[in-house]
Scaffold this motif. Structure first.
Motif, PDB file in Angstrom:
ATOM      1  N   UNK A  52       0.539  -1.203   0.085  1.00 43.57           N
ATOM      2  CA  UNK A  52       0.025   0.078  -0.165  1.00 43.57           C
ATOM      3  C   UNK A  52       0.917   1.148   0.075  1.00 43.57           C
ATOM      4  N   UNK A  53       0.052   2.366  -0.317  1.00 47.28           N
ATOM      5  CA  UNK A  53       0.724   3.521  -0.428  1.00 47.28           C
ATOM      6  C   UNK A  53       0.962   3.936   0.995  1.00 47.28           C
ATOM      7  N   UNK A  54       1.783   5.401   1.149  1.00 45.31           N
ATOM      8  CA  UNK A  54       1.928   5.867   2.246  1.00 45.31           C
ATOM      9  C   UNK A  54       0.628   6.522   3.107  1.00 45.31           C
ATOM     10  N   UNK A  55      -0.306   7.045   2.140  1.00 46.71           N
ATOM     11  CA  UNK A  55      -1.539   7.374   2.717  1.00 46.71           C
ATOM     12  C   UNK A  55      -2.402   6.381   3.295  1.00 46.71           C
ATOM     13  N   UNK A  56      -2.422   5.233   2.532  1.00 49.91           N
ATOM     14  CA  UNK A  56      -3.106   4.263   3.051  1.00 49.91           C
ATOM     15  C   UNK A  56      -2.585   3.489   4.083  1.00 49.91           C
ATOM     16  N   UNK A  57      -1.403   3.438   4.113  1.00 51.83           N
ATOM     17  CA  UNK A  57      -0.578   2.957   5.336  1.00 51.83           C
ATOM     18  C   UNK A  57      -0.929   3.669   6.615  1.00 51.83           C
ATOM     19  N   UNK A  58      -0.940   4.996   6.467  1.00 48.94           N
ATOM     20  CA  UNK A  58      -1.346   5.780   7.596  1.00 48.94           C
ATOM     21  C   UNK A  58      -2.817   5.417   8.082  1.00 48.94           C
ATOM     22  N   UNK A  59      -3.699   5.256   7.151  1.00 43.01           N
ATOM     23  CA  UNK A  59      -5.053   5.079   7.594  1.00 43.01           C
ATOM     24  C   UNK A  59      -5.249   3.946   8.150  1.00 43.01           C
ATOM     25  N   UNK A  60      -4.572   2.716   7.604  1.00 43.35           N
ATOM     26  CA  UNK A  60      -4.843   1.418   8.360  1.00 43.35           C
ATOM     27  C   UNK A  60      -4.352   1.259   9.662  1.00 43.35           C
ATOM     28  N   UNK A  61      -3.046   2.032   9.746  1.00 47.28           N
ATOM     29  CA  UNK A  61      -2.472   1.989  11.158  1.00 47.28           C
ATOM     30  C   UNK A  61      -3.249   2.655  12.156  1.00 47.28           C
ATOM     31  N   UNK A  62      -3.976   3.669  11.895  1.00 44.55           N
ATOM     32  CA  UNK A  62      -4.917   4.519  12.694  1.00 44.55           C
ATOM     33  C   UNK A  62      -5.871   3.723  13.145  1.00 44.55           C
ATOM     34  N   UNK A  63      -6.552   2.900  12.174  1.00 42.64           N
ATOM     35  CA  UNK A  63      -7.555   1.920  12.519  1.00 42.64           C
ATOM     36  C   UNK A  63      -7.353   0.938  13.626  1.00 42.64           C
ATOM     37  N   UNK A  64      -6.108   0.518  13.582  1.00 42.63           N
ATOM     38  CA  UNK A  64      -5.312  -0.510  14.254  1.00 42.63           C
ATOM     39  C   UNK A  64      -5.363   0.004  15.716  1.00 42.63           C
TER      40      UNK A  64
END
Length: 505
Positions: free
Chosen positions: A430-442
């Motif tokens: 995933x790209x950096x924006x999607x990575x930031x989003x997924x991590x925030x959900x965890x």
């Protein structure tokens, strides 16, 4: 001197413009990072350079000579080699046999000694430290990556395109790889590095080009930029991937693994006597080089693979030999490692994928009747909350980008309101924006007292998210660490060079 000079490149797929007036240059003897979100156009651009695609408009010059590259064979003739993210090696063949496979040099009768010497000569020149006579299945992934590069070099490539070359490497293997790449650059080779890892580019590259929405945002020397600046260029806004875990006391044990032993599909024991606990409100990260038993361990815990011996307790209940459905009913959610093969039915619509696993829930079924409006209502809420694009619940999942496919899986699994969440490679590719989003959900789930077991080959991700880190090597827990443990020490445990005594849990 420019080894590569691409000017005014346009590439259309129907009405969609993947590359819009792109100009991109690579100097002779440099390592050049190419960064951008998924869908930014960087892979399309490199596929044009390698002849997998033809551009609609634009020119390509190689070493100041204008060329037309209409297939990979032509690209190779112009000294361009491409190493793909997924290795294209045959495990049962030796290094030398893989390198020369399909080349005329093999002749009618294979002259192994002569061919091995050619491989060894390249080894000696660039310090690759690859045994020409070793079988691929015997080699760690870091060495296999070098074999792929040797395949390109033996074909006289002097321009190398590397697609996510460190995706499955340990920190030590990353360092070793870039020592070899720097030796290549010092000898006049040009290296294009497609990656999502900004720190890697800043550490090892000479220049970096950032793309967004099919266009080049800018090219600069790495010594004149920083991580925040590059991230902002990639997504058009401020992005933070720094550790945002706030210390909190974990609660009761929700997941307990005792002396687990699991075999792979070939009948070999690949998980050996693994034991650990995960408590409510904590994230336990499993760090290791890909292929050290993580997949089998994960699938055994969620009920997707036979357990040879040992126990798995979920919310106090023994689920060792129970089905996946039984695990789900015990408030477990699972984000699998392969979103397309295991996480989604690609032919189904978004709304259908969002209810998989609880399609018989009273929320969606009344008697024998399917509550279609309730399904659609909840699907619209979820794609809004998770910013799935396009925001159309009837859109087919297989047509979504990788990042949006992953958002659908996250939305579904978190919507179950799990007590235990197993996340396997949740941001891979995933790209950096999607990575930031997924991590925030965890992190949100951790705050809600969910017990989270995180499998990731991205050590930065493990360090950013984990309360505790367990290092796995050859199917065994080699040690325990925290985000404050030196990376070199973790890397040594990941490769088996150092085994630490497992700390009390």
């Amino acid at each position: 001197m420019d080894a590569v000079n691409m000017q005014g490149i346009y590439k259309y797929f129907g009405d969609y413009c993947a590359n819009k007036d792109v100009s991109f240059t690579v100097k002779k003897g440099e390592i050049h990072g190419l960064l951008g979100e998924n869908g930014a156009g960087k892979t399309t651009l490199m596929n044009i350079l390698y002849g997998l695609y033809s551009c609609n408009e634009g020119t390509i010059c190689i070493n100041s000579e204008k060329v037309i590259i209409d297939n990979p064979k032509t690209a190779i003739q112009h000294g361009i080699g491409m190493v793909h993210q997924h290795f294209m090696l045959i495990p049962q063949l030796t290094v030398t046999e893989n390198i020369f496979l399909g080349m005329k040099e093999t002749g009618l009768f294979l002259k192994k000694s002569a061919l091995s010497k050619k491989v060894q000569d390249l080894n000696d020149k660039f310090g690759f430290n690859v045994n020409p006579d070793a079988y691929i299945w015997q080699l760690p992934v870091g060495i296999q990556q070098k074999v792929e590069i040797l395949k390109a070099l033996i074909r006289e490539a002097n321009i190398l395109i590397l697609d996510e070359p460190t995706a499955v490497l340990s920190p030590n293997e990353v360092c070793e790889l870039f020592v070899s790449l720097r030796a290549l650059a010092d000898n006049g080779y040009s290296i294009i590095l497609i990656t999502h890892k900004i720190r890697e580019v800043l550490t090892y590259a000479d220049r970096v080009t950032v793309m967004r929405l099919g266009e080049v945002i800018g090219t600069t020397e790495v010594c004149k930029t920083d991580e925040c600046d590059i991230a902002n260029q990639m997504v058009g806004r401020s992005v933070s991937l720094t550790r945002q875990i706030i210390p909190q006391d974990p609660g009761e044990v929700l997941l307990e693994v005792k002396n687990l032993c699991v075999k792979n599909f070939f009948g070999r024991l690949v998980v050996q006597n693994v034991s650990f606990e995960v408590r409510e409100g904590e994230i336990v990260g499993i760090a290791g080089v890909d292929g050290n038993g993580q997949l089998e361990l994960c699938e055994a815990i969620v009920g997707g693979r036979k357990i040879e011996s040992g126990e798995v307790l979920l919310n106090g209940a023994d689920v060792t030999h129970k089905s996946i459905g039984f695990h789900l009913n015990k408030n477990l959610s699972h984000i699998p490692d392969d979103r397309q093969k295991k996480g989604l039915v690609l032919q189904f619509q978004i709304k259908e994928n969002l209810i998989m696993g609880f399609q018989r829930s009273p929320a969606y079924v009344k008697g024998i009747f399917f509550r279609k409006k309730m399904v659609e209502k909840r699907a619209k809420e979820l794609i809004g909350e998770y910013d799935v694009r396009p925001a159309n619940i009837e859109y087919v999942a297989g047509q979504l980008s990788g990042g949006n496919q992953q958002k659908v899986i996250f939305a579904r699994e978190i919507d179950r309101q799990p007590r235990v969440l197993i996340a396997n490679q949740p941001t891979r590719g995933l790209d950096i924006g999607a990575i930031e989003f997924m991590r925030s959900k965890l992190i949100e789930q951790r705050k809600k007292k969910t017990a989270i077991l995180l499998f990731s080959t991205d050590l930065d991700e493990i360090l950013s998210l984990s309360d505790r880190i367990l290092i796995i090597h050859s199917g065994e827990i080699a040690g325990q660490a925290t985000y404050e443990t030196p990376i070199g020490e973790i890397g040594s445990m990941m490769t088996g060079a150092k085994t630490a005594e497992v700390l009390p849990q």
